[in-house]
Design a protein around this motif. Structure first.
Motif, mmCIF file in Angstrom:
data_model
loop_
_atom_site.group_PDB
_atom_site.id
_atom_site.type_symbol
_atom_site.label_atom_id
_atom_site.label_comp_id
_atom_site.label_asym_id
_atom_site.label_seq_id
_atom_site.Cartn_x
_atom_site.Cartn_y
_atom_site.Cartn_z
ATOM 1 N N PRO A 1 -49.717 -7.069 -41.087
ATOM 2 C CA PRO A 1 -48.335 -6.975 -40.610
ATOM 3 C C PRO A 1 -47.520 -5.948 -41.394
ATOM 4 N N GLN B 1 -43.787 -9.915 -38.010
ATOM 5 C CA GLN B 1 -45.231 -9.800 -37.736
ATOM 6 C C GLN B 1 -46.033 -10.763 -38.625
ATOM 7 N N ALA B 2 -45.600 -10.905 -39.881
ATOM 8 C CA ALA B 2 -46.324 -11.797 -40.805
ATOM 9 C C ALA B 2 -46.230 -13.250 -40.335
ATOM 10 N N ASP B 3 -45.038 -13.652 -39.888
ATOM 11 C CA ASP B 3 -44.881 -15.019 -39.377
ATOM 12 C C ASP B 3 -45.728 -15.225 -38.113
ATOM 13 N N GLU C 1 -49.343 -15.657 -39.054
ATOM 14 C CA GLU C 1 -49.609 -16.979 -39.614
ATOM 15 C C GLU C 1 -49.732 -18.035 -38.511
ATOM 16 N N VAL D 1 -54.379 -10.704 -49.732
ATOM 17 C CA VAL D 1 -53.608 -9.530 -49.331
ATOM 18 C C VAL D 1 -53.780 -8.504 -50.448
ATOM 19 N N THR E 1 -41.331 -3.106 -44.811
ATOM 20 C CA THR E 1 -42.655 -3.659 -45.139
ATOM 21 C C THR E 1 -42.736 -4.180 -46.573
ATOM 22 N N LEU F 1 -42.819 -7.788 -47.760
ATOM 23 C CA LEU F 1 -44.035 -8.604 -47.586
ATOM 24 C C LEU F 1 -44.743 -8.862 -48.912
ATOM 25 N N TYR G 1 -43.297 -11.972 -50.060
ATOM 26 C CA TYR G 1 -43.704 -12.993 -49.075
ATOM 27 C C TYR G 1 -45.105 -13.515 -49.409
ATOM 28 N N TYR G 2 -46.042 -12.573 -49.676
ATOM 29 C CA TYR G 2 -47.422 -13.005 -49.940
ATOM 30 C C TYR G 2 -47.634 -13.398 -51.403
#
Ligand code: AP5
Ligand code: ZN
Length: 215
Positions: free
Chosen positions: A87, A92-94, A97, A110, A179, A182, A185-186
């Motif tokens: 993503p 996109q990441a959500d 998932e 990741v 981006t 993220l 996020y990760y």
């Protein structure tokens, strides 16, 4: 292994993807490559994507997410995959998932390739790609045996349309805005693997494989 390659334009995602997918026998899913293939073939998706890519902007999420979700349902993704360039937004990441949850799957790693902004422009502007097999070269860092000719298939080496200094700068800014969040996020999910992407190509590849094997 289910993994994502994260990093700014020119960080070396495509280059390192080749090593990772061979090492772990998983398919390489690059949204950039899928869009470029569609542009080459003149599809409806390709025409839409081109408008954004030529300007260094992200293709809208609604075009990108469905494409990846469909691809993940393919038989060859059953035992793992490497996503490259997806993503690229929290949305996109959500969505990824959710899609994986529906398939009773989850991400393992990741891989975040870190390279300073000053080096990225030189890498992207000097990149050349084989028009027939897609192999990537660099005019300084990864030269073909014969100037302008692919080592693998003797195809002609071309510069990507979005690899001008102006568009690369735009792409880096878009990366930082949309981006880069993220990474946090990760990191919060405990699956990030940070890699120094400023080392020579072979060394970066060895470091990635070693970290993924030891995790
Ligand atoms: P995409 O194709 O994904 O491009 P990108 O993320 O900008 O990344 P690049 O392909 O430029 O770089 P890379 O990290 O793969 O570097 P490479 O290995 O080639 O996306 C293109 C466009 O498509 C986007 O702008 C967007 O419009 C659209 N798009 C794609 N996915 C999307 C999504 N999910 N959502 C929305 N839009 C999307 O290496 C670069 C060069 O450096 C090469 O010449 C290489 O030989 C050299 N090099 C590599 N490693 C090293 C090293 N260690 N030392 C020295 N040189 C090196
Ligand atoms: Zn080639």
């Amino acid at each position: 292994m289910r993994a994502i390659l994260l990093g700014p334009p020119g960080a070396g995602k495509g280059t390192q993807a080749d090593t990772i997918v061979k090492e772990f026998s998983i398919p390489h899913i690059s949204t950039g490559d899928i869009f470029r293939k569609n542009i080459k073939e003149g599809t409806v998706l390709g025409k839409k994507a081109k408008e954004y890519m030529d300007q260094g902007l992200l293709v809208p999420d609604e075009l990108t997410v469905e494409l990846v979700k469909d691809r993940l349902l393919d038989e060859d993704c059953k035992n793992g995959f490497l996503l490259d360039g997806f993503p690229r937004t929290i949305f996109q990441a959500d969505a990824l998932e959710e899609a994986l949850k529906d398939m009773n799957q989850s991400l393992d790693y990741v891989v975040n390739i870190e390279v300073r902004k000053e080096l990225l422009i030189e890498r992207a502007v000097g990149r050349r790609v084989c028009k027939d097999c897609g192999q990537t070269y660099h005019m300084t860092f990864n030269r073909p045996a014969v100037e302008g000719v692919c080592d693998n298939c003797k195809g002609e080496l071309l510069q990507r349309k979005d690899d001008t200094e102006e568009t690369v700068t735009k792409r880096i800014n878009v990366y930082q805005e949309q981006t880069e969040p993220l990474i946090e996020y990760y990191t919060n999910k405990g699956i990030i693997v940070n890699i120094d992407g400023e080392k020579p190509i072979a060394e970066v590849g060895k470091n990635i494989v070693a970290k993924l094997r030891n995790k």
